[in-house]
Write a protein that holds these residues in place. Structure first.
Motif, PDB file in Angstrom:
ATOM      1  N   UNK A  39      63.342 -83.351 -55.559  1.00 45.59           N
ATOM      2  CA  UNK A  39      63.327 -82.832 -54.651  1.00 45.59           C
ATOM      3  C   UNK A  39      65.102 -82.088 -54.196  1.00 45.59           C
ATOM      4  N   UNK A  40      64.938 -82.758 -53.068  1.00 42.67           N
ATOM      5  CA  UNK A  40      66.506 -82.430 -52.943  1.00 42.67           C
ATOM      6  C   UNK A  40      67.236 -82.638 -53.258  1.00 42.67           C
ATOM      7  N   UNK A  41      67.471 -83.458 -53.946  1.00 32.74           N
ATOM      8  CA  UNK A  41      68.832 -83.628 -55.355  1.00 32.74           C
ATOM      9  C   UNK A  41      68.914 -81.941 -55.805  1.00 32.74           C
ATOM     10  N   UNK A  42      67.607 -81.794 -56.379  1.00 29.99           N
ATOM     11  CA  UNK A  42      67.764 -80.628 -57.092  1.00 29.99           C
ATOM     12  C   UNK A  42      67.993 -79.176 -56.304  1.00 29.99           C
ATOM     13  N   UNK A  43      67.160 -79.566 -55.288  1.00 30.89           N
ATOM     14  CA  UNK A  43      67.712 -78.019 -54.458  1.00 30.89           C
ATOM     15  C   UNK A  43      69.121 -78.193 -54.131  1.00 30.89           C
ATOM     16  N   UNK A  86      71.842 -91.790 -49.216  1.00 30.23           N
ATOM     17  CA  UNK A  86      71.594 -91.313 -47.489  1.00 30.23           C
ATOM     18  C   UNK A  86      71.489 -90.152 -47.320  1.00 30.23           C
ATOM     19  N   UNK A  87      72.419 -88.990 -47.747  1.00 31.11           N
ATOM     20  CA  UNK A  87      72.046 -87.219 -47.160  1.00 31.11           C
ATOM     21  C   UNK A  87      71.031 -86.999 -48.203  1.00 31.11           C
ATOM     22  N   UNK A  95      68.568 -76.090 -41.815  1.00 26.52           N
ATOM     23  CA  UNK A  95      67.894 -76.770 -43.652  1.00 26.52           C
ATOM     24  C   UNK A  95      69.057 -76.754 -44.002  1.00 26.52           C
ATOM     25  N   UNK A  96      69.473 -77.471 -45.056  1.00 20.39           N
ATOM     26  CA  UNK A  96      70.570 -77.861 -45.503  1.00 20.39           C
ATOM     27  C   UNK A  96      71.812 -77.346 -46.288  1.00 20.39           C
ATOM     28  N   UNK A 100      57.638 -77.637 -47.711  1.00 16.72           N
ATOM     29  CA  UNK A 100      58.431 -77.044 -48.512  1.00 16.72           C
ATOM     30  C   UNK A 100      59.786 -78.270 -48.668  1.00 16.72           C
ATOM     31  N   UNK A 101      58.703 -79.306 -48.848  1.00 18.00           N
ATOM     32  CA  UNK A 101      60.078 -80.382 -49.485  1.00 18.00           C
ATOM     33  C   UNK A 101      59.894 -81.614 -48.248  1.00 18.00           C
ATOM     34  N   UNK A 102      59.921 -81.947 -47.077  1.00 19.58           N
ATOM     35  CA  UNK A 102      59.803 -82.506 -46.031  1.00 19.58           C
ATOM     36  C   UNK A 102      58.095 -82.741 -45.872  1.00 19.58           C
TER      37      UNK A 102
END
Length: 446
Positions: free
Chosen positions: A49-53, A214-215, A235-236, A351-353
């Motif tokens: 999810x983080x990579x897609x976002x 890591x990020x 937020x990222x 929200x993905x967390x």
């Protein structure tokens, strides 16, 4: 193109227009195809999810930059609007630059970076039991500065990997492999760092000094598409919002679209998964609600706490309120077992967390005891062998909004730090219910 011509220019708010938004989706779909090549069944959903976002937000800023150039191409040197055919030819050149030349390198970067991000999380499961070794493609196309890093061998915990995990440049083909500690001599960390610095010394190459695993990002925060100062909104890839800054306005529009896109992707997946019930998606707000069939509704959650509500009732209420407010609120599986023992689990993915929920039912001088209990739960969860992304967030839910005060969180955090030397809690999300059944969300960093 016609939208910009018809409106006489381009503004950030146009990114949300039905005629423009598909351009972001088209770029995202191309780059997300690269991520799909790396994702495995066992890849943590938080990482996916983080990579897609990150890729969606990058696609939004890429679209903004290309359309900004289109807007500038609307007029000639004298400030007069160009004839449409002249404008069209100029736009075609801009399109070729962004969506052929640049996109080729960006796609290759997304393929390689997503592969390295997934690899990194696999490496973390083994800790320092193995060393990591930097390897080039080993042919005549390898750049000399990359060749200098070949066979660099260091443990995963070494700072070198924080900055020089490949790729270390556009179209870089280097990789990293696990090796047995006794099979290769350890590199000198200072020599390795100097070689890494030299490899990325060019000002345009310094953006590659990051670790995608890591990020949990595909594209670096210092990429020229992205605004300086990202990360200050909580937020990222967001900014401390300032409506006078054009890129702040871009970020707000794109982040909202990214959140809705993530909710729709999750809905498409969970609505077909028999392990989830109550899967709902609101296309207007972008809210999503779902509950895993293994979520705990008994044990301590069945006890009436206050207001005639059990712990499960309060969890369901905060999920409902978050959904109504346009958030992604998934109540998680708490039924996994190993050696006949139920494994430590967390309540919710917001929200993905991943986070654990604690409902506040009594006014106190501070809420340190709540944080301490949840800190212990985070530590137990993070110690699970199958957890690749450590959790660091707690949700405090205030059914009675009058019980919330920011000082009760900050004082409680200070108290927690005195009580334990191992603080897992880094972020506290306070969900505060209002009399009209809406919510306010306040975030505290510890």
């Amino acid at each position: 193109m016609r939208e910009v011509f018809a409106k006489g220019g381009f503004s950030p708010e146009m990114l949300a227009d039905p005629e423009v938004a598909p351009l972001i989706e088209e770029t995202y779909n191309a780059l997300n195809g690269a991520i799909d090549t790396a994702i495995k069944t066992e890849t943590p959903p938080e990482l996916t999810a983080a990579l897609q976002n990150n890729t969606f937000i990058f696609s939004g800023f890429k679209t903004y930059h290309s359309l900004s150039e289109v807007g500038l191409a609307l007029t000639d040197a004298d400030g007069k609007v160009k004839p449409f055919e002249v404008f069209r030819r100029d736009v075609e050149a801009i399109d070729k630059k962004y969506n052929t030349n640049y996109l080729y390198a960006e796609y290759n970067h997304a393929v390689h970076t997503s592969q390295m991000a997934v690899k990194w999380h696999d490496f973390m499961a083994d800790g320092d039991r193995y060393n990591l070794q930097y390897r080039t493609a080993g042919d005549e196309r390898v750049r000399s500065e990359h060749a200098a890093l070949d066979n660099t061998t260091l443990p995963p915990s070494d700072e070198f990997w924080k900055f020089y995990l490949p790729p270390n440049g556009w179209n870089c083909r280097c990789t990293v492999e696990q090796v047995l500690r006794d099979d290769y001599p350890m590199s000198d960390p200072a020599v390795a760092k100097a070689a890494g610095d030299a490899c990325t010394d060019d000002p345009k190459s310094r953006i590659f000094r990051y670790n995608a695993g890591q990020e949990m990002t595909i594209f670096p925060k210092k990429h020229p598409y992205l605004p300086k100062g990202c990360g200050n909104c909580g937020g990222s890839l967001t900014l401390a919002y300032d409506p006078k800054r054009e890129k702040c306005r871009v970020c707000r529009v794109v982040s909202e679209q990214a959140r809705k896109a993530e909710a729709k992707r999750l809905y498409d997946r969970l609505s077909k998964d028999s392990k989830y019930r109550g899967v709902e998606y609101d296309p207007v707000s972008g809210g999503l609600s779902a509950t895993h069939v293994g979520h705990n509704t008994t044990s301590n959650n069945s006890e009436v706490l206050r207001w005639g509500m059990t712990g499960a009732d309060l969890e369901n209420e905060v999920q409902r309120l978050l959904f109504q407010s346009g958030h992604i609120a998934v109540l998680c599986d708490e039924s996994k077992r190993k050696a006949k023992q139920t494994l430590p689990a967390l309540d919710m993915q917001l929200d993905g967390v991943m986070m654990d929920i604690r409902s506040v039912t009594k006014k106190k001088q501070h809420y340190g005891s709540h944080l301490k209990a949840k800190n212990r739960q985070l530590a137990r969860y993070n110690a699970r062998s199958d957890v690749r992304v450590p959790a660091d967030t707690v949700c405090l839910y205030f059914h009675d909004g009058s019980m919330y005060h920011p000082s009760k969180i900050t004082v409680g955090a200070r108290w927690l730090k005195k009580q334990t030397s191992h603080v897992c809690v880094r972020h506290v999300v306070c969900v505060i219910r209002k009399d009209d059944d809406s919510i306010e969300i306040r975030r505290h960093d510890i």
